[in-house]
Scaffold this active site. Structure first.
Site, PDB file in Angstrom:
ATOM      1  N   ASN A 175       0.860  -1.188   0.000  1.00 31.92           N
ATOM      2  CA  ASN A 175       0.000   0.000   0.000  1.00 31.92           C
ATOM      3  C   ASN A 175       0.896   1.238   0.000  1.00 31.92           C
ATOM      4  OD1 ASN A 175      -2.496   1.691   0.727  1.00 31.92           O
ATOM      5  ND2 ASN A 175      -1.131   2.158   2.431  1.00 31.92           N
ATOM      6  N   GLU A 176       0.622   2.163  -0.851  1.00 27.81           N
ATOM      7  CA  GLU A 176       1.351   3.435  -0.909  1.00 27.81           C
ATOM      8  C   GLU A 176       2.858   3.211  -0.706  1.00 27.81           C
ATOM      9  OE1 GLU A 176      -0.638   6.482   1.452  1.00 27.81           O
ATOM     10  OE2 GLU A 176      -2.277   6.508   0.014  1.00 27.81           O
ATOM     11  N   TYR A 244      -7.286  11.712  -3.428  1.00 26.00           N
ATOM     12  CA  TYR A 244      -8.066  12.423  -2.414  1.00 26.00           C
ATOM     13  C   TYR A 244      -8.255  13.885  -2.825  1.00 26.00           C
ATOM     14  CZ  TYR A 244      -7.572   8.559   0.923  1.00 26.00           C
ATOM     15  OH  TYR A 244      -7.666   7.347   1.559  1.00 26.00           O
ATOM     16  N   GLU A 295      -8.360   4.001  -3.088  1.00 22.57           N
ATOM     17  CA  GLU A 295      -8.679   5.004  -2.055  1.00 22.57           C
ATOM     18  C   GLU A 295      -9.067   6.271  -2.801  1.00 22.57           C
ATOM     19  OE1 GLU A 295      -5.879   5.606   1.181  1.00 22.57           O
ATOM     20  OE2 GLU A 295      -5.326   3.482   1.151  1.00 22.57           O
ATOM     21  N   GLN A 346     -13.401   6.356   3.757  1.00 19.27           N
ATOM     22  CA  GLN A 346     -13.503   4.990   4.232  1.00 19.27           C
ATOM     23  C   GLN A 346     -14.941   4.739   4.699  1.00 19.27           C
ATOM     24  OE1 GLN A 346     -10.516   3.401   6.671  1.00 19.27           O
ATOM     25  NE2 GLN A 346      -8.871   4.698   5.903  1.00 19.27           N
TER      26      GLN A 346
HETATM   27  O1  AHR Z   1      -7.276   6.592   4.298  1.00 15.72           O
HETATM   28  C1  AHR Z   1      -6.313   7.058   5.211  1.00 15.72           C
HETATM   29  C2  AHR Z   1      -4.891   6.843   4.745  1.00 15.72           C
HETATM   30  O2  AHR Z   1      -4.696   7.560   3.557  1.00 15.72           O
HETATM   31  C3  AHR Z   1      -4.521   5.439   4.367  1.00 15.72           C
HETATM   32  O3  AHR Z   1      -4.118   4.678   5.445  1.00 15.72           O
HETATM   33  C4  AHR Z   1      -3.374   5.637   3.438  1.00 15.72           C
HETATM   34  O4  AHR Z   1      -3.245   4.575   2.523  1.00 15.72           O
HETATM   35  C5  AHR Z   1      -3.670   6.972   2.792  1.00 15.72           C
HETATM   36  O5  AHR Z   1      -2.568   7.794   2.808  1.00 15.72           O
END
Ligand code: AHR
Length: 496
Positions: A175-176, A244, A295, A346
């Site tokens: 992840n990331e 995001y 995400e 989330q």
């Molecule tokens: O969704 C919160 C965080 O955002 C997650 O843990 C991460 O993958 C992202 O940076």
């Protein structure tokens, strides 16, 4: 009246139901007091999971649920989350420096799979490649998927209560990895991917491995990663992107300009999809790297949720967030030939969430209603929507941040001889009157129309007023639509 052409001969593809996926991390209040209340709780629950949330979530047909992180995955040891619950180790959660919370491991693999089955979603696990070896990941796959009575891991699973395999098909390889997940360069990650993927793919049949892609518009990551990736030898069925939208005022307090800026950011997902896809197809990897936006959503400043800052990243969700969700899902539908999965971040008590819950309270946000209104798109065939208004824009008058935005976002699909058309009117001031012009098919006369709106775009649902923003339904005529400002409309009509 504006015309909207619905052009069936220009079909785009089938909407993978997994575009309507979700994400649940062990962070803040997502699990503990959100999804999970425990079996002994006075809150009605199903084997520890909040009953009302299970029922409402199931109702919107969640197709896939990503777990256990997020960054949490980077220090997660799956072996902590199996066996008798009261004997499981208590660990530092990745996020402990921010919210002081320890990880009890009360929710582990068995509980999470139980939740997925309760709500009807496929599990999508993020493997820890930052602080665990390939063999530990292999053992997790073995534990989840090997047939009853076969390996020692399968026997251990049975000893822990499940002879039946969990059949976890989707596995994220990290992840990331450009950030908390190892601070890798794309070249190093390509190497790590190849190493882990070789072992993971060898651990079971039919696994689908998702590679870690960029943060938003970091094309350099995609380009460098793909340069070092060998599709013929290595296994990748999806390529993740995180996107995001942040820093446009507060969750519930924002200016009109900030409202538009947030929507401009949301609309930027389209460029992220297109540019990544150009690179992917430029490298000839369109069959290996369909996009998984695992995400996405709004990330507001902290403290607006009902826990008043106790739950890390918990935020309220207004009609503005619902419009971001509607616009984003329209973009995914319109690019369903490139996007195979997406997971809004989330699920509860966190970023762009569908539920806010605490003790006996559990409410749905306006974004929940968008997912409900859009569910008929799952598995539909996207047809192209062309508006004669497509060049009409809302421009921000701020010379420092000029912004333009098409005032209408739309997508249309046909499934089982039903047209589903979803439109978000992003204008804060203008009603939109729309005449539908089907091309290559005919529509029945009647339509079911659902509208989500509020006379205040800053309105949200609270424990005291849980239905402040909720949809209304009415019967209408299939060819004309009146869409109020800042609203989301779903029209369903029979195709003749
Ligand atoms: O969704 C919160 C965080 O955002 C997650 O843990 C991460 O993958 C992202 O940076």
């Amino acid at each position: 009246m504006k015309k909207l052409y619905l052009v069936k001969p220009l079909a785009i593809g089938t909407i993978n139901p997994m575009i309507y996926g979700h994400f649940s991390e062990h962070i803040g209040g997502v699990f503990y007091d959100g999804l999970w209340v425990g079996e002994d709780s006075p809150v009605p629950n199903i084997r520890g999971f909040r009953k009302s949330l299970v029922e409402k979530f199931r109702a919107i047909r969640p197709t896939v649920l990503r777990w256990p992180g997020g960054c949490f995955a980077e220090t997660y040891d799956w072996r902590d989350g199996i066996g008798p619950r009261d004997e499981r180790p208590v660990r530092l959660n990745w996020w402990h420096q921010r919210d002081q919370r320890l990880e009890s491991n009360a929710v582990g693999t068995h509980e999470f799979i139980d939740f997925c089955r309760l709500v009807g979603a496929e599990p999508y696990f993020a493997a820890n490649i930052t602080s665990q070896s390939p063999m530990v990941v292999r053992d997790w796959i073995d534990y989840c998927n090997s047939p009853a009575g076969s390996t020692s891991m399968a026997r251990l699973r049975e000893q822990n209560g499940s002879a039946e395999p969990f059949r976890v098909h989707f596995w994220g390889v990290g992840n990331e990895c450009w950030g908390g997940g190892g601070n890798m360069t794309p070249e190093v990650y390509a190497h790590e991917f190849r190493k882990y993927a070789a072992i993971m793919a060898n651990s079971g049949n039919g696994l689908e491995l998702i590679g870690c892609g960029p943060n938003g518009g970091d094309w350099r990551w995609t380009e460098k990663f793909l340069q070092h990736f060998e599709p013929s030898e290595h296994h990748m069925q999806g390529y993740s992107v995180h996107y995001y939208c942040s820093a446009c005022g507060h969750a519930t307090e924002f200016t009109d300009l900030e409202y538009y800026q947030m929507l401009v950011k949301a609309a930027g997902i389209e460029t992220v999809i297109e540019r990544n896809w150009q690179l992917i197809s430029g490298f000839g990897m369109q069959n290996y790297a369909r996009l998984v936006v695992d995400e996405w959503g709004c990330w507001h400043p902290e403290g607006s949720g009902p826990s008043q800052g106790r739950n890390l990243f918990e935020q309220q969700s207004t009609m503005r967030d619902a419009l971001v969700a509607a616009l984003t899902l329209n973009v995914f539908n319109n690019h369903c030939d490139k996007v195979r999965m997406a997971n809004i971040a989330q699920l509860a008590n966190n970023l762009h969430c569908l539920f806010l819950a605490n003790e006996k309270n559990c409410i749905t946000t306006p974004t929940y209603h968008v997912f409900d209104m859009y569910q008929q798109h799952q598995g539909g065939n996207t047809i192209r929507c062309i508006g004669d208004d497509d060049d009409s824009v809302i421009a921000s008058s701020d010379p420092r941040q000029p912004a333009t935005l098409a005032s209408l976002s739309h997508s249309a699909s046909i499934r089982n001889k039903v047209l589903t058309l979803t439109i978000a009117n992003l204008s804060l001031t203008e009603n939109a009157g729309i005449v539908l012009e089907p091309v290559g098919f005919q529509l029945g006369r009647d339509a079911e129309i659902t509208t989500l709106t509020s006379n205040n775009v800053r309105a949200c649902n609270t424990f005291a007023a849980p239905d402040c923003v909720c949809p209304t339904e009415h019967e209408g005529v299939a060819t004309t639509l009146a869409i109020p400002p800042a609203s989301v409309v779903c029209l369903k009509a029979k195709v003749k």
